[in-house]
Design a protein around this motif. Structure first.
Motif, short mmCIF file in Angstrom:
data_model
loop_
_atom_site.label_atom_id
_atom_site.label_comp_id
_atom_site.label_asym_id
_atom_site.label_seq_id
_atom_site.Cartn_x
_atom_site.Cartn_y
_atom_site.Cartn_z
N ASP A 156 0.64 -1.26 -0.08
CA ASP A 156 0.13 -0.11 -0.03
C ASP A 156 1.23 1.15 -0.34
O ASP A 156 1.80 1.16 0.17
N LYS A 157 0.74 2.46 -0.30
CA LYS A 157 1.23 3.75 -0.01
C LYS A 157 1.52 4.09 0.98
O LYS A 157 2.66 4.90 1.08
N LYS A 158 1.34 4.09 2.12
CA LYS A 158 1.62 3.89 3.39
C LYS A 158 3.23 2.84 3.49
O LYS A 158 3.87 3.91 3.67
N GLY B 48 5.78 4.62 0.79
CA GLY B 48 5.60 5.62 1.67
C GLY B 48 6.80 5.77 2.72
O GLY B 48 8.40 6.54 2.77
N GLN B 49 7.20 4.39 3.27
CA GLN B 49 7.85 4.74 4.36
C GLN B 49 8.83 3.97 3.88
O GLN B 49 10.60 4.77 4.62
N GLU C 66 1.83 -4.06 8.55
CA GLU C 66 1.75 -2.70 8.82
C GLU C 66 2.07 -1.60 9.69
O GLU C 66 2.46 -1.89 10.74
N ASP D 105 5.19 3.91 12.28
CA ASP D 105 6.02 4.86 11.72
C ASP D 105 7.80 3.62 11.35
O ASP D 105 7.76 2.36 11.66
N THR E 241 9.02 13.82 10.98
CA THR E 241 8.27 14.39 9.48
C THR E 241 9.47 13.76 7.89
O THR E 241 9.46 15.07 8.45
N ASP F 104 4.65 13.43 5.30
CA ASP F 104 3.89 13.01 5.53
C ASP F 104 4.51 11.76 6.42
O ASP F 104 2.81 10.95 6.63
N VAL F 105 5.74 10.81 6.10
CA VAL F 105 6.11 10.01 7.11
C VAL F 105 6.36 10.23 8.35
O VAL F 105 7.07 11.28 8.56
#
Length: 172
Positions: free
Chosen positions: A2-4, A7-8, A44, A47, A84, A87-88
């Motif tokens: 997924d996008k999260k 990004g991480q 998931e 952070d 951050t 936004d991560v």
């Protein structure tokens, strides 16, 4: 993926690149550290967490901010820094090497936390096809096992219990 998670993973690459360019090692720990040790994403993550040796704390912070991260004034500066980046959320926590080969975080709320020799090795593992440093299995297991008994610890969450089971399996 997924996008999260994408990004991480991008932030992990950016942090590693920024600090490697300055010859500052940073070790993943927590969920991403475990995933790096396993070599795949298992769940998931809220952070991204890195350990950095305290002697590099201020320099690493300056480098990460110069590279595009925003430092947040949310943690005691002797312990860690939260950031951050697009936004991560991620953080760098600081450890010290002890004369007996072990490691600790002697300043701050978790000064009773101890990590065994070998917790911060130089051998990279592979995450998302790229080499990264990750806290050793023994180090992450010691970290998880000690947490409830620390002066400022808290009870294990279900994900901690699951992580400890996986780490024990990896330690065999």
């Amino acid at each position: 993926m997924d996008k999260k998670a994408e990004g991480q993973l991008r932030v992990i690459r950016e942090v590693v690149a920024a600090l490697q360019a300055a010859e500052i090692p940073a070790w993943l720990f927590g969920g991403w550290g475990l995933d790096a040790r396993i070599g795949r994403i298992t769940r998931e993550h809220g952070d991204v967490e890195f350990w950095v040796e305290r002697i590099h704390a201020e320099r690493s912070k300056a480098l990460l901010v110069a590279a595009g991260a925003t430092a947040l004034p949310t943690q005691p500066p002797e312990e860690s820094c939260e950031y951050t980046w697009d936004d991560v959320s991620f953080s760098t926590a600081y450890f010290d090497r002890q004369s007996n080969g072990s490691f600790s975080q002697p300043l701050g709320r978790f000064s009773d936390w101890l990590f065994p020799p070998g917790s911060f090795g130089a051998e990279p593992v592979t995450l998302d096809g790229r080499p990264v440093l990750a806290m050793s299995v023994a180090g992450m297991l010691a970290m998880k096992e000690q947490f409830p008994s620390l002066r400022n610890g808290r009870p294990w969450r279900q994900k901690d219990l699951t992580d400890m089971e996986i780490l024990r399996g990896l330690a065999k």
